[in-house]
Design a protein around this motif. Structure first.
Motif, PDB file in Angstrom:
ATOM      1  N   ILE A   1       0.846  -1.188   0.000  1.00  0.00           N
ATOM      2  CA  ILE A   1       0.000   0.000   0.000  1.00  0.00           C
ATOM      3  C   ILE A   1       0.885   1.243   0.000  1.00  0.00           C
ATOM      4  N   GLY A   2       0.233   2.402   0.060  1.00  0.00           N
ATOM      5  CA  GLY A   2       0.963   3.649   0.167  1.00  0.00           C
ATOM      6  C   GLY A   2       1.616   4.056  -1.145  1.00  0.00           C
ATOM      7  N   SER A   3       2.357   5.126  -1.094  1.00  0.00           N
ATOM      8  CA  SER A   3       2.890   5.733  -2.310  1.00  0.00           C
ATOM      9  C   SER A   3       3.914   4.863  -3.017  1.00  0.00           C
ATOM     10  N   THR A   4       4.655   4.031  -2.275  1.00  0.00           N
ATOM     11  CA  THR A   4       5.638   3.169  -2.945  1.00  0.00           C
ATOM     12  C   THR A   4       4.967   2.084  -3.779  1.00  0.00           C
ATOM     13  N   SER A   5       3.658   1.926  -3.642  1.00  0.00           N
ATOM     14  CA  SER A   5       2.926   0.922  -4.435  1.00  0.00           C
ATOM     15  C   SER A   5       2.319   1.511  -5.704  1.00  0.00           C
ATOM     16  N   VAL A   6       2.528   2.812  -5.933  1.00  0.00           N
ATOM     17  CA  VAL A   6       1.930   3.497  -7.081  1.00  0.00           C
ATOM     18  C   VAL A   6       3.037   3.895  -8.051  1.00  0.00           C
ATOM     19  N   PRO A   7       3.142   3.240  -9.202  1.00  0.00           N
ATOM     20  CA  PRO A   7       4.215   3.563 -10.145  1.00  0.00           C
ATOM     21  C   PRO A   7       4.221   5.054 -10.507  1.00  0.00           C
TER      22      PRO A   7
END
Length: 200
Positions: free
Chosen positions: A63-69
């Motif tokens: 989750i979180g921003s590291t999960s959003v390319p």
């Protein structure tokens, strides 16, 4: 899917009594460009958690921003873990501690949330129970940002502003989250309206 009222309810910013070992020291909030290695770091963590807990892992997601390319983020991998009962710490915490995780947050009034840290890779592990609306909210938010570049850009800008404001004021991560909150809530409300969970 959790009940609509639970899913659409926004959480108030927590106070300082959530910290297991006391409020952390203020440090500059670092938001860096997206790193394509972040998903691989999550997979390392997922394997470590599954090895530690076996079939006690009822759900696990990046989750979180590291999960959003493409989305800048603090270089910390956020993970949601679902167990049978987060309040039953003896059922899972000793094995996670043996795997290098350390309990840092306990929030019995918010879905019995527990948060643990791991140093390598740098991790926030969030522990919730079955049917917790926050687990669904996190997944919906991630998927929305992936599919809506305009809101991804809004959130990116909010993160960068929040990091600068928090660092300048000597705040900590909960202050950083509070600075981002208006944009986060607005995006969530767009998601819920799109899904028919809020009036348009």
């Amino acid at each position: 899917m959790p009940p609509a009222d639970d899913l659409t309810e926004h959480r108030d910013n927590p106070g300082d009594d959530i910290w297991v070992n006391g409020r952390p020291e203020a440090r500059p909030i670092e938001v860096v460009d997206y790193d394509p290695d972040w998903p691989a770091r999550y997979e390392v963590l997922a394997a470590r958690i599954r090895t530690a807990l076996g079939d006690r892992v009822l759900g696990l997601q990046h989750i979180g921003s590291t999960s959003v390319p493409g989305l800048p983020a603090k270089p910390v991998i956020d993970v949601d873990l679902t167990v049978a009962d987060p309040a039953d710490e003896p059922a899972y915490l000793p094995d996670l501690e043996a795997a290098g995780f350390m309990l840092v947050i306990r929030e019995p009034d918010w879905h019995e949330h527990r948060a643990l840290k791991h140093a390598d890779p740098n991790t926030n592990l969030h522990v919730f129970g079955p049917g917790c609306p926050e687990v669904t909210r996190q997944r919906l938010f991630r998927e929305w940002l992936i599919e809506h570049p305009d809101d991804l850009a809004r959130y990116r800008d909010a993160k960068l502003r929040a990091a600068a404001e928090t660092t300048a004021s000597g705040g900590i991560v909960t202050d950083y989250n509070r600075h981002k909150e208006p944009v986060i809530r607005d995006i969530y409300d767009k998601i819920f309206r799109e899904q028919g969970l809020l009036d348009r």
